[in-house]
Design an enzyme around this catalytic site. Sequence first.
Site, PDB file in Angstrom:
ATOM      1  N   VAL A 264       8.077   3.472   1.922  1.00 60.22           N
ATOM      2  CA  VAL A 264       9.398   3.925   1.945  1.00 60.22           C
ATOM      3  C   VAL A 264       9.482   5.679   2.328  1.00 60.22           C
ATOM      4  O   VAL A 264      10.291   6.008   2.721  1.00 60.22           O
ATOM      5  CB  VAL A 264       9.930   4.138   0.287  1.00 60.22           C
TER       6      VAL A 264
ATOM      7  N   VAL B  46       2.172 -10.821   4.551  1.00 59.72           N
ATOM      8  CA  VAL B  46       2.087 -11.719   3.575  1.00 59.72           C
ATOM      9  C   VAL B  46       3.521 -12.624   4.034  1.00 59.72           C
ATOM     10  O   VAL B  46       4.715 -11.833   4.118  1.00 59.72           O
ATOM     11  CB  VAL B  46       2.290 -11.243   2.215  1.00 59.72           C
TER      12      VAL B  46
ATOM     13  N   PRO C  43      13.636  22.390 -17.769  1.00 60.87           N
ATOM     14  CA  PRO C  43      12.505  22.523 -17.645  1.00 60.87           C
ATOM     15  C   PRO C  43      11.392  21.557 -18.268  1.00 60.87           C
ATOM     16  O   PRO C  43      11.873  20.749 -19.196  1.00 60.87           O
ATOM     17  CB  PRO C  43      12.345  23.884 -18.143  1.00 60.87           C
TER      18      PRO C  43
ATOM     19  N   VAL D 131       9.173   8.374   0.759  1.00 65.64           N
ATOM     20  CA  VAL D 131       9.795   9.700   0.116  1.00 65.64           C
ATOM     21  C   VAL D 131       9.219   9.684  -1.392  1.00 65.64           C
ATOM     22  O   VAL D 131       8.333   8.614  -1.434  1.00 65.64           O
ATOM     23  CB  VAL D 131      11.427   9.446   0.010  1.00 65.64           C
TER      24      VAL D 131
ATOM     25  N   LYS E 145       5.111  22.255 -10.220  1.00 65.23           N
ATOM     26  CA  LYS E 145       6.411  21.743 -10.683  1.00 65.23           C
ATOM     27  C   LYS E 145       6.741  22.069 -12.047  1.00 65.23           C
ATOM     28  O   LYS E 145       6.054  21.419 -12.850  1.00 65.23           O
ATOM     29  CB  LYS E 145       7.093  20.567 -10.215  1.00 65.23           C
TER      30      LYS E 145
ATOM     31  N   GLY F 149       0.742  -1.236  -0.038  1.00 63.02           N
ATOM     32  CA  GLY F 149       0.207   0.074   0.050  1.00 63.02           C
ATOM     33  C   GLY F 149       0.953   1.452   0.027  1.00 63.02           C
ATOM     34  O   GLY F 149       0.539   2.200   0.794  1.00 63.02           O
TER      35      GLY F 149
HETATM   36  C1  LIG Z   1      15.668   8.368  -1.568  1.00 62.84           C
HETATM   37  C2  LIG Z   1      14.477   8.432  -2.594  1.00 62.84           C
HETATM   38  C3  LIG Z   1      13.999   9.442  -3.131  1.00 62.84           C
HETATM   39  C4  LIG Z   1      12.893   9.323  -4.331  1.00 62.84           C
HETATM   40  N1  LIG Z   1      12.425  10.475  -4.874  1.00 62.84           N
HETATM   41  C5  LIG Z   1      11.410  10.197  -5.772  1.00 62.84           C
HETATM   42  C6  LIG Z   1      10.853  11.400  -6.501  1.00 62.84           C
HETATM   43  O1  LIG Z   1      11.048  12.336  -6.288  1.00 62.84           O
HETATM   44  N2  LIG Z   1       9.685  11.133  -7.510  1.00 62.84           N
HETATM   45  C7  LIG Z   1       9.357   9.907  -7.812  1.00 62.84           C
HETATM   46  O2  LIG Z   1       8.604   9.526  -8.439  1.00 62.84           O
HETATM   47  N3  LIG Z   1       9.887   8.556  -6.948  1.00 62.84           N
HETATM   48  C8  LIG Z   1      10.710   8.981  -5.950  1.00 62.84           C
HETATM   49  N4  LIG Z   1      11.274   7.816  -5.562  1.00 62.84           N
HETATM   50  C9  LIG Z   1      10.561   6.522  -5.622  1.00 62.84           C
HETATM   51  C10 LIG Z   1       9.258   6.401  -4.777  1.00 62.84           C
HETATM   52  O3  LIG Z   1       9.617   6.630  -3.529  1.00 62.84           O
HETATM   53  C11 LIG Z   1       8.844   5.150  -4.974  1.00 62.84           C
HETATM   54  O4  LIG Z   1       8.448   4.656  -6.312  1.00 62.84           O
HETATM   55  C12 LIG Z   1       7.064   5.311  -4.430  1.00 62.84           C
HETATM   56  O5  LIG Z   1       7.114   5.717  -3.152  1.00 62.84           O
HETATM   57  C13 LIG Z   1       6.473   4.072  -4.754  1.00 62.84           C
HETATM   58  O6  LIG Z   1       7.081   2.994  -3.615  1.00 62.84           O
HETATM   59  P1  LIG Z   1       6.389   1.694  -3.400  1.00 62.84           P
HETATM   60  O7  LIG Z   1       4.973   1.716  -3.439  1.00 62.84           O
HETATM   61  O8  LIG Z   1       6.855   0.584  -4.553  1.00 62.84           O
HETATM   62  O9  LIG Z   1       6.976   0.692  -2.102  1.00 62.84           O
HETATM   63  P2  LIG Z   1       6.936   1.215  -0.751  1.00 62.84           P
HETATM   64  O10 LIG Z   1       6.605   2.737  -0.438  1.00 62.84           O
HETATM   65  O11 LIG Z   1       8.105   0.786  -0.013  1.00 62.84           O
HETATM   66  O12 LIG Z   1       5.693   0.584  -0.234  1.00 62.84           O
HETATM   67  C14 LIG Z   1       5.806  -0.902   0.143  1.00 62.84           C
HETATM   68  C15 LIG Z   1       4.452  -1.711   0.679  1.00 62.84           C
HETATM   69  O13 LIG Z   1       4.491  -2.786   0.584  1.00 62.84           O
HETATM   70  C16 LIG Z   1       4.131  -3.192   1.944  1.00 62.84           C
HETATM   71  N5  LIG Z   1       4.784  -4.468   2.183  1.00 62.84           N
HETATM   72  C17 LIG Z   1       6.107  -4.986   2.257  1.00 62.84           C
HETATM   73  N6  LIG Z   1       6.179  -6.272   2.844  1.00 62.84           N
HETATM   74  C18 LIG Z   1       4.692  -6.597   2.771  1.00 62.84           C
HETATM   75  C19 LIG Z   1       4.377  -8.019   3.482  1.00 62.84           C
HETATM   76  N7  LIG Z   1       5.405  -8.839   3.814  1.00 62.84           N
HETATM   77  N8  LIG Z   1       3.070  -8.250   3.539  1.00 62.84           N
HETATM   78  C20 LIG Z   1       2.173  -7.097   3.369  1.00 62.84           C
HETATM   79  N9  LIG Z   1       2.541  -5.932   2.692  1.00 62.84           N
HETATM   80  C21 LIG Z   1       3.960  -5.748   2.529  1.00 62.84           C
HETATM   81  C22 LIG Z   1       4.298  -2.329   3.077  1.00 62.84           C
HETATM   82  O14 LIG Z   1       3.485  -2.368   4.034  1.00 62.84           O
HETATM   83  C23 LIG Z   1       4.014  -1.159   1.959  1.00 62.84           C
HETATM   84  O15 LIG Z   1       2.857  -0.725   1.999  1.00 62.84           O
HETATM   85  C24 LIG Z   1      12.131   7.987  -4.377  1.00 62.84           C
HETATM   86  C25 LIG Z   1      12.764   6.896  -3.626  1.00 62.84           C
HETATM   87  C26 LIG Z   1      13.802   7.088  -2.835  1.00 62.84           C
HETATM   88  C27 LIG Z   1      14.409   5.829  -2.147  1.00 62.84           C
END
Ligand SMILES: Cc1cc2nc3c(=O)[nH]c(=O)nc-3n(C[C@H](O)[C@H](O)[C@H](O)COP(=O)(O)OP(=O)(O)OC[C@H]3O[C@@H](n4cnc5c(N)ncnc54)[C@H](O)[C@@H]3O)c2cc1C
Length: 495
Positions: A45, A185, A98, A47, A78, A12
């Site tokens: 994460v 999970v 830009p 961010v 932006k 999520g």
């Molecule tokens: C330093 C940094 C800066 C960034 N800056 C940008 C930016 O400026 N612009 C941009 O587009 N992107 C940026 N990103 C990338 C962006 O943060 C991610 O692409 C975005 O937040 C999506 O993350 P996610 O949903 O894939 O993972 P996450 O936010 O890590 O979510 C993972 C989910 O999986 C769930 N989960 C994990 N294990 C289990 C389990 N066993 N059972 C059930 N649920 C589980 C967690 O509870 C969580 O809900 C950045 C990333 C980093 C590291």
Amino acid sequence: MSQPHRIVIVGGGTAGWMAANLFAHHFKHHPVTITLAESDNVPTVGVGEGSTPSLKQFFRDLGIEDAQWMPRCQATYKVAIQFHGWSPASGNSSYRHPFISQLDTFSERAFYVNSQTRRLGLDVTTSPDAFLFNSYLAEQKRSPLTPDNFPFRIEYGYHFDAGLLGEFLKEHALSQGVRHTVCDVQDVALHPNGDIRALIDSNDNEIHAELFVDCTGFNSLLLQKALKVPFSSFSDNLFNDRAVVLPTPADPSAPVETQATALSAGWTWAIPLQHRTGNGYVYSSQYISDDQAETELRTHLGMLEDDAPARFLSMKVGQADKHWYRNCLALGLSQGFIEPLEATALHLVQLSIRFFCEAYVKGNFTAQHQVSCNQKITGHFNNVRDYIVAHYKLNTRNDSAYWRDNRNNMHLSENLLQILDTWYRREDLARFLSEKSHATHFGATSWHCLLAGYGAFPGLAPEQPGTGDLFKEHQLASFFNGCLLNFSPQSQRLP
Ligand SMILES: Cc1cc2nc3c(=O)[nH]c(=O)nc-3n(C[C@H](O)[C@H](O)[C@H](O)COP(=O)(O)OP(=O)(O)OC[C@H]3O[C@@H](n4cnc5c(N)ncnc54)[C@H](O)[C@@H]3O)c2cc1C
């Protein structure tokens, strides 16, 4: 398809909730049920607060207006990224990349021609800031919203609070019929043929589906762990693997751009939101320690004496060899990540979802078009990677081994080598890129911004005719400054 088709998304974070909304939208005329399962023990994460213009399309697809989501997510507009200190030898302390607006059709050609003239040694204007309208908006902190009678479309993206965006997207997805369950999970059960049969949670409940979507972040619990899809690291040309994050108060001047400032072993972002400025230092742990990075970030922000806690993150930079494998699609950090410079991660999530939905519907909800879908996604990841790698390869800093090693790094893709070769041979880069005709988020104008912004030019010729500067001949500054009169400061135009 006669039987209801079950899709389970695990995770999520922003990727999971984006997927839930877009699947609900794309599959609304099909008998599909969508469930999102997330753990409340594994945090997101937290961010990822800058976007490309494709986020505008995301909200448009869902029928959501800026006024509905922006105030909820403390979002700002932006229009550009401003780069500071990446190429001091160019003589420019900063330049902008830009988003390219329709108005730039008047000036792009002049920018290309001047860049080529400069590559021949003649002293003409080549700063990207001079040629592209959004730079003028950024400089003056103007909102990109146009008055009704302004005939050109202005491109923009957003800055937003990632946590609040997640909440907003969750609420909207639930209103569209997406089901939600909180569970950890623990295990993944496979069919004898190797497809995923079910997810098993910590209470031994089984969750069944026809399609499983892995949005579990860097864990990549389904695609990489259970199905063992290999991960190709980009660490041989993208060295950064850590980030330290430290917010500061909001900037009352309401900037409309992200700042990306080079430091000794990486770079910092500054993302202006309505209620705070998000700051982070992305660095390589091979060159500095966490403590050194934190001190450097605090010094940069003028917060050396401030004891507000900093947060550290690890980054796994690269991509899975297949984004869609068997009955599992990975999205977000679980499919791959190309470090945050240029803020493309959510853009790649959106693209992946689009390619997947097209292929899935065309294949009547089977994996028939999996190979071509994977090729498209991988191609986009590679193209974005090349553009980011060029920022490191072309740097002209001499203050640390980090920057020198980046400059000397020869792990470059064939595509990037060809682009650089075309530029340094003084050939027409725009034509070269259009003939290659592979789709990429970064077109000819973006490449010109990077190469001209870095001052990647030969020395000046001894004889200078003093003419042929299209920026001056076309009086572009007065044209753009005239256009600017139609735009109000962002502080007056936020919904
Ligand atoms: C330093 C940094 C800066 C960034 N800056 C940008 C930016 O400026 N612009 C941009 O587009 N992107 C940026 N990103 C990338 C962006 O943060 C991610 O692409 C975005 O937040 C999506 O993350 P996610 O949903 O894939 O993972 P996450 O936010 O890590 O979510 C993972 C989910 O999986 C769930 N989960 C994990 N294990 C289990 C389990 N066993 N059972 C059930 N649920 C589980 C967690 O509870 C969580 O809900 C950045 C990333 C980093 C590291």
